[in-house]
Design an enzyme around this catalytic site. Structure first.
Site, PDB file in Angstrom:
ATOM      1  N   ASP A 123      -0.777  87.948 -15.337  1.00 60.82           N
ATOM      2  CA  ASP A 123      -1.862  86.978 -15.225  1.00 60.82           C
ATOM      3  C   ASP A 123      -1.360  85.561 -15.479  1.00 60.82           C
ATOM      4  O   ASP A 123      -0.639  85.318 -16.446  1.00 60.82           O
ATOM      5  CB  ASP A 123      -2.959  87.320 -16.241  1.00 60.82           C
ATOM      6  CG  ASP A 123      -4.086  86.304 -16.225  1.00 60.82           C
ATOM      7  OD1 ASP A 123      -4.846  86.304 -15.247  1.00 60.82           O
ATOM      8  OD2 ASP A 123      -4.181  85.507 -17.172  1.00 60.82           O
TER       9      ASP A 123
ATOM     10  N   GLU B 178       0.149  87.709 -10.003  1.00 65.85           N
ATOM     11  CA  GLU B 178      -1.138  87.078  -9.676  1.00 65.85           C
ATOM     12  C   GLU B 178      -0.954  85.572  -9.612  1.00 65.85           C
ATOM     13  O   GLU B 178      -0.740  84.918 -10.629  1.00 65.85           O
ATOM     14  CB  GLU B 178      -2.182  87.441 -10.741  1.00 65.85           C
ATOM     15  CG  GLU B 178      -3.570  86.910 -10.446  1.00 65.85           C
ATOM     16  CD  GLU B 178      -3.926  85.649 -11.213  1.00 65.85           C
ATOM     17  OE1 GLU B 178      -4.966  85.050 -10.902  1.00 65.85           O
ATOM     18  OE2 GLU B 178      -3.164  85.252 -12.113  1.00 65.85           O
TER      19      GLU B 178
END
Length: 508
Positions: free
Chosen positions: A191, A231
């Site tokens: 993330d 991501e």
């Protein structure tokens, strides 16, 4: 990782805790998903950013369950979890110790300060070059060891950026990898990794040093038997670059391009992307975040690369979503609510299509036929509309797409033709043997054609975006051919035992 649809869900929005969620996954979504991406369930799961600001990333929040629950789910499904590499909660033990003791803290080197990146100070050019997904500079003034210091906070003041190049930062991330690997996790999602490395004189986003860090972290994860999903919302060429270096990337360009194709009739931008996109992609239409537009826009770098959509097409796409949602998405997007990313439109994908069942199922067909591993967000799996009540209560834009489903709501939604057909389509994607084979994609200005085949078995999708017609056809285990044009009848048409038997008979 198995080639099947994955469900993205929070640990407490399909039930009260991990146990309830696992039961729902197995009983409601049985056969429809072979993997589950569990959004942050760490301590605490309900912080400033719904779990993306962990106080202790190695602990499951006791209100939700334990790592034993994760192992239980991993026994039947591929489990995906987040490793939040860029930041940690301002309430974490490490940062609170740094606040109290300053340079004398054992954790001092773990955190990024302004002067650590700019020891000689920074010019206006240095500061304006920093890329941030919201207005303003990424610094928060705090008291550290009795002194006023500027702390690097890319997203919010509650999320303190980690110095991933430091020894304590590396140890911290290593402990997280050890814990998830020991819990049966298959895939880790990095993330906010695009912001993880900061260098003076750069944009501090997806620079060469960022790629080096991704390479190093991927090697550490693979050594523990973990696959890596990166991501990053960015110019589409960067996704292609990243894909060559890791196991999986997101196809974040797909959602806006599918919306553009199905609402304007223009399939050309989607078709051109299907020619270039990486195949080691996780395909999504919806996630816990908004619908990205930066992913189809022009490069903000010196290369001046054109986007997959033109500025006018992007403007029309965003405005079209606002119109089809009756203005709901406008209230949840950009500076209208507390958003950490002004380059996304906040809406459920179902609402973004005007709650049109036919268009929604057509979009899912495109997602499932495009090469890669499909992920379906839990709200999308139940064809959920925008949650305006939750948005009003919290004032957080993304909450429009983060509904808390009761058991009664889940039962009601699964009885609707659109959800019943979507679940059948997910099982079809999981079970038909053709999807273990090869794909061929053809396209024109208003048509997308995707064929999969393996050992005499095939599945075909034909989408006429101009006429808004979809035709889905496939072979059964008995050699019959089934063709469907009304996607809302899929739950009445598909015969799963034949498909499952067929898959067992095929030798790859």
């Amino acid at each position: 990782m198995r080639n099947q649809v994955q469900l993205i869900t929070y640990a407490e929005r399909l039930g009260a805790d991990l146990g309830d969620t696992i039961e729902t996954v197995r009983n409601v979504f049985g056969g429809a998903c072979g993997g589950v991406h569990l959004l942050p369930f760490f301590e605490p799961f309900d912080g400033a950013d719904a779990g993306f600001d962990p106080i202790d990333h190695t602990k499951v929040d006791a209100r939700l369950g334990s790592w034993d629950d994760v192992r239980d789910l991993a026994a039947t499904h591929d489990v995906v979890v987040d490793v939040i590499v860029n930041h940690v909660s301002s309430q974490s033990g490490e940062f609170r110790d740094f606040q109290e003791h300053g340079a004398n803290s054992d954790h001092a080197d773990m955190f990024l300060t302004f002067d650590k990146v700019f020891p000689d100070g920074a010019t206006a050019r240095d500061l304006t070059a920093i890329y941030r997904p919201r207005p303003g500079l990424p610094f928060t003034l705090m008291m550290i060891g009795g002194e006023r210091r500027l702390i690097w906070t890319t997203f919010t003041a509650e999320q303190i950026d980690i110095d991933v190049a430091s020894e304590p930062g590396a140890r911290y991330l290593g402990r997280i990898l050890d814990q998830v690997a020991a819990s049966g996790v298959k895939l880790v999602r990095l993330d906010a990794v695009g912001y993880a490395v900061k260098r003076a004189g750069s944009s501090c986003f997806m620079e060469a040093a960022t790629f080096e860090f991704i390479d190093e972290f991927t090697a550490e994860a693979r050594a523990r038997g973990l696959e890596v999903l990166v991501e990053v919302h960015a110019y589409y060429r960067r996704q292609i670059e990243i894909a060559a270096r890791v196991d999986w990337v997101y196809d974040f360009a797909l959602p806006p391009l599918v919306l553009h194709a199905l609402t304007t009739g223009d399939a050309d931008p989607l078709g051109r992307w299907l020619d270039d996109r990486p195949s080691n992609a996780i395909t999504v239409l919806d996630t816990h975040d908004g619908i990205g537009v930066v992913d189809v826009g022009a490069s903000d770098g010196d290369d001046g690369g054109a986007g997959l959509l033109s500025p006018s097409q992007i403007d029309a796409l965003v405005e079209g979503i606002h119109v089809r949602t009756g203005g709901e998405s406008r209230l949840a997007t950009g500076t209208s609510s507390s958003n950490v990313d002004i380059y996304q439109v906040n809406s459920t994908f179902y609402s973004a299509l005007g709650c049109d069942d036919d268009a929604y199922l057509a979009a899912r067909c495109l997602q499932f036929f495009v090469p890669g591993i499909p992920q379906v967000y839990y709200v999308g799996a139940l064809a959920g509309a925008n949650d305006m009540d939750l948005l009003k209560r919290t004032g957080v834009g993304r909450d429009i797409n983060r509904h808390y489903f009761t058991a009664a709501e889940i039962a009601e939604r699964t009885e609707t033709p659109v959800v019943a057909s979507l679940l059948s389509l997910m099982r079809f994607r999981n079970e038909h043997p053709a999807f273990e084979g090869r794909a061929k994609i053809d396209h024109s200005a208003a048509h997308i054609a995707i064929d999969w085949w393996l050992a005499g078995h095939w599945a075909r999708l034909r989408v006429d975006t101009e006429a808004r017609r979809v035709r889905l056809s496939w072979t059964t285990s008995h050699g019959d051919v089934v063709e469907v044009e009304d996607l809302r009848t899929l739950h009445e048409t598909l015969v799963w035992e034949r498909l499952a038997a067929s898959k067992e008979q095929v030798s790859v």
